[in-house]
Design a protein around this motif. Structure first.
Motif, PDB file in Angstrom:
ATOM      1  N   GLY A 107      40.460  59.841  20.288  1.00 28.58           N
ATOM      2  CA  GLY A 107      41.345  60.928  19.869  1.00 28.58           C
ATOM      3  C   GLY A 107      42.598  60.411  19.196  1.00 28.58           C
ATOM      4  O   GLY A 107      43.641  61.070  19.235  1.00 28.58           O
ATOM      5  N   PHE A 108      42.497  59.210  18.599  1.00 22.69           N
ATOM      6  CA  PHE A 108      43.626  58.568  17.918  1.00 22.69           C
ATOM      7  C   PHE A 108      44.812  58.384  18.869  1.00 22.69           C
ATOM      8  O   PHE A 108      45.971  58.618  18.517  1.00 22.69           O
ATOM      9  N   ASP A 109      44.454  57.961  20.075  1.00 20.82           N
ATOM     10  CA  ASP A 109      45.467  57.694  21.094  1.00 20.82           C
ATOM     11  C   ASP A 109      46.192  56.390  20.758  1.00 20.82           C
ATOM     12  O   ASP A 109      45.641  55.298  20.911  1.00 20.82           O
ATOM     13  N   LYS A 110      47.420  56.480  20.314  1.00 24.50           N
ATOM     14  CA  LYS A 110      48.174  55.305  19.854  1.00 24.50           C
ATOM     15  C   LYS A 110      48.451  54.325  20.980  1.00 24.50           C
ATOM     16  O   LYS A 110      48.645  53.129  20.730  1.00 24.50           O
ATOM     17  N   SER A 111      48.478  54.811  22.216  1.00 27.67           N
ATOM     18  CA  SER A 111      48.754  53.904  23.338  1.00 27.67           C
ATOM     19  C   SER A 111      47.621  52.892  23.540  1.00 27.67           C
ATOM     20  O   SER A 111      47.831  51.822  24.119  1.00 27.67           O
ATOM     21  N   ASN A 112      46.415  53.251  23.064  1.00 29.14           N
ATOM     22  CA  ASN A 112      45.269  52.349  23.200  1.00 29.14           C
ATOM     23  C   ASN A 112      44.972  51.564  21.920  1.00 29.14           C
ATOM     24  O   ASN A 112      44.042  50.761  21.895  1.00 29.14           O
ATOM     25  N   ALA A 113      45.762  51.802  20.886  1.00 31.35           N
ATOM     26  CA  ALA A 113      45.453  51.226  19.578  1.00 31.35           C
ATOM     27  C   ALA A 113      45.411  49.701  19.612  1.00 31.35           C
ATOM     28  O   ALA A 113      44.457  49.084  19.118  1.00 31.35           O
ATOM     29  N   PHE A 114      46.414  49.077  20.195  1.00 27.50           N
ATOM     30  CA  PHE A 114      46.467  47.609  20.165  1.00 27.50           C
ATOM     31  C   PHE A 114      45.349  46.992  20.995  1.00 27.50           C
ATOM     32  O   PHE A 114      44.722  46.011  20.569  1.00 27.50           O
ATOM     33  N   SER A 115      45.093  47.569  22.171  1.00 29.01           N
ATOM     34  CA  SER A 115      44.026  47.018  23.017  1.00 29.01           C
ATOM     35  C   SER A 115      42.661  47.169  22.339  1.00 29.01           C
ATOM     36  O   SER A 115      41.813  46.269  22.420  1.00 29.01           O
ATOM     37  N   LEU A 116      42.463  48.292  21.658  1.00 30.23           N
ATOM     38  CA  LEU A 116      41.217  48.481  20.916  1.00 30.23           C
ATOM     39  C   LEU A 116      41.111  47.508  19.749  1.00 30.23           C
ATOM     40  O   LEU A 116      40.045  46.966  19.474  1.00 30.23           O
ATOM     41  N   LEU A 117      42.226  47.289  19.067  1.00 30.39           N
ATOM     42  CA  LEU A 117      42.235  46.343  17.945  1.00 30.39           C
ATOM     43  C   LEU A 117      41.862  44.945  18.426  1.00 30.39           C
ATOM     44  O   LEU A 117      41.103  44.228  17.757  1.00 30.39           O
ATOM     45  N   CYS A 118      42.375  44.571  19.592  1.00 31.36           N
ATOM     46  CA  CYS A 118      42.065  43.242  20.152  1.00 31.36           C
ATOM     47  C   CYS A 118      40.604  43.150  20.581  1.00 31.36           C
ATOM     48  O   CYS A 118      39.912  42.177  20.260  1.00 31.36           O
ATOM     49  N   SER A 119      40.132  44.180  21.291  1.00 34.23           N
ATOM     50  CA  SER A 119      38.779  44.109  21.860  1.00 34.23           C
ATOM     51  C   SER A 119      37.686  44.281  20.818  1.00 34.23           C
ATOM     52  O   SER A 119      36.601  43.704  20.955  1.00 34.23           O
ATOM     53  N   GLU A 120      37.961  45.064  19.766  1.00 35.36           N
ATOM     54  CA  GLU A 120      36.935  45.350  18.764  1.00 35.36           C
ATOM     55  C   GLU A 120      37.002  44.444  17.542  1.00 35.36           C
ATOM     56  O   GLU A 120      36.012  44.297  16.819  1.00 35.36           O
TER      57      GLU A 120
END
Length: 345
Positions: free
Chosen positions: A105-118
């Protein structure tokens, strides 16, 4: 003569790529709850021991004496391997990140962790387009043992065997290692095989048709034999899983020899040569194409009545057509991303 050799090598590489796409399409069909027919799984058991080893064997065959120069070799690795991996690995990683970011849902709080993991972590670990980092490691290892052997094919073979044994040992725990270095070590044997075939082919006169039939018979015979044993003959080179190291080596060597033989009769097959010349693009794009094609086709009730093998073949062909269009664009505008000069200025 040089053009004919290049063509049959491209044909061999294309067959390996088609085997890879066919297997991945099958996995995607399974994910979409399509049941396997009586033909699909036996076909997988036939092609799995060949498809990835073939790429390494072709790379070994193409290993030139020019590579003995350290500067030339590493400049070539940078241009034809590292830069393409950086570009397309980033492309795949960013696409994966954006897809998961959208699902969140374009949750910005998870953006960096997703960028790192993906993207960032898989990119650094060499898990994006895993084959290219693995091939880089294998080529560097082969470069080293070639330098150490100083042209002595017996020493080279012994060193390749030792590295391969180490690869099998390291793969035993089935963990995913950075840059798939365990798989790279295991596949050094196939680079050595390709290299030895090139070195010895001019010294031995053989009838390719007779040899092709002999190798085909031996290969199918071994498939049946190993399949009848308790160990089976399941192979997943990507994950470092082999039904039996010695059996896998023997099966792959015979399969590579067979494909090398029949590829000589396919050196005028333009479609295969095109695929062989653009395997990098096909590696990156074939699953994007296949996923979209499957979603579109399976809205039609007719696809549900086709046997899985026919569906997989049909989707493989359509995916190749899509990838061909992408390859034309990449060759024209993004040649650096596949180790070529751009054809457009």
């Amino acid at each position: 003569m040089e053009k004919a050799r290049k063509n049959w090598l491209d044909a061999a590489r294309a067959l390996a790529m088609l085997f890879v796409i066919f297997g991945h399409v099958g996995n995607e069909l399974f994910a979409n709850n399509v049941s396997a027919d009586t033909v699909y799984l036996p076909l997988l058991k036939i092609v799995n021991p060949i498809k990835v080893p073939l790429f390494f064997a072709v790379s070994g065959y193409l290993f030139s004496d020019k590579n003995n120069d350290v500067k030339y070799f590493f400049c070539k690795v940078l241009k034809s391997r590292l830069i393409p991996y950086a570009f397309w690995g980033s492309f795949m990683g960013i696409i994966a990140f954006l897809m998961d970011f959208a699902r969140s849902g374009f949750d910005k709080s998870n953006a960096f962790s997703l960028l790192c993991s993906e993207y960032l972590v898989p990119f650094v670990r060499g898990n994006l387009i895993w084959f290219i980092p693995c091939l880089i490691v294998s080529e560097i290892v082969f470069f080293a043992i070639n330098k150490i052997s100083k042209g002595n094919l017996y020493v080279l073979s012994a060193l390749a065997f030792a590295v391969t044994f180490l690869g099998y040992f390291l793969s035993a725990d089935s963990s995913v290692k950075p840059w798939k270095f365990d798989t790279a070590f295991t596949c050094t044997q196939f680079m050595a095989l390709g290299y030895l075939i090139k070195k010895l082919s001019g010294k031995v006169k053989i009838d390719l048709r007779v040899l092709s039939w002999s190798l085909a018979a031996a290969y199918i015979g071994l498939i049946v034999l190993f399949g009848s044993l308790s160990c089976g003959n399941n192979v997943d080179v990507n994950m470092g899983k082999y039904f039996d190291p010695a059996g896998f080596t023997l099966l792959s060597f015979i399969g590579i020899g067979f494909i090398f033989c029949i590829s000589h009769f396919l050196e005028n097959a333009k479609a295969l040569i095109f695929i062989g010349q653009n395997t990098f693009v096909y590696f990156v794009w074939h699953m994007y194409a296949a996923k979209i094609i499957i979603v579109v086709l399976y809205k039609s009730p007719l696809m549900g009545h086709l046997p899985m093998t026919l569906s997989a073949v049909f989707i493989t062909v359509l995916s190749c057509i899509v990838c061909a269009a992408v390859a034309l664009v990449v060759n024209g505008w993004l040649g650096f991303s596949v180790g070529r000069k751009n054809s457009r200025r």
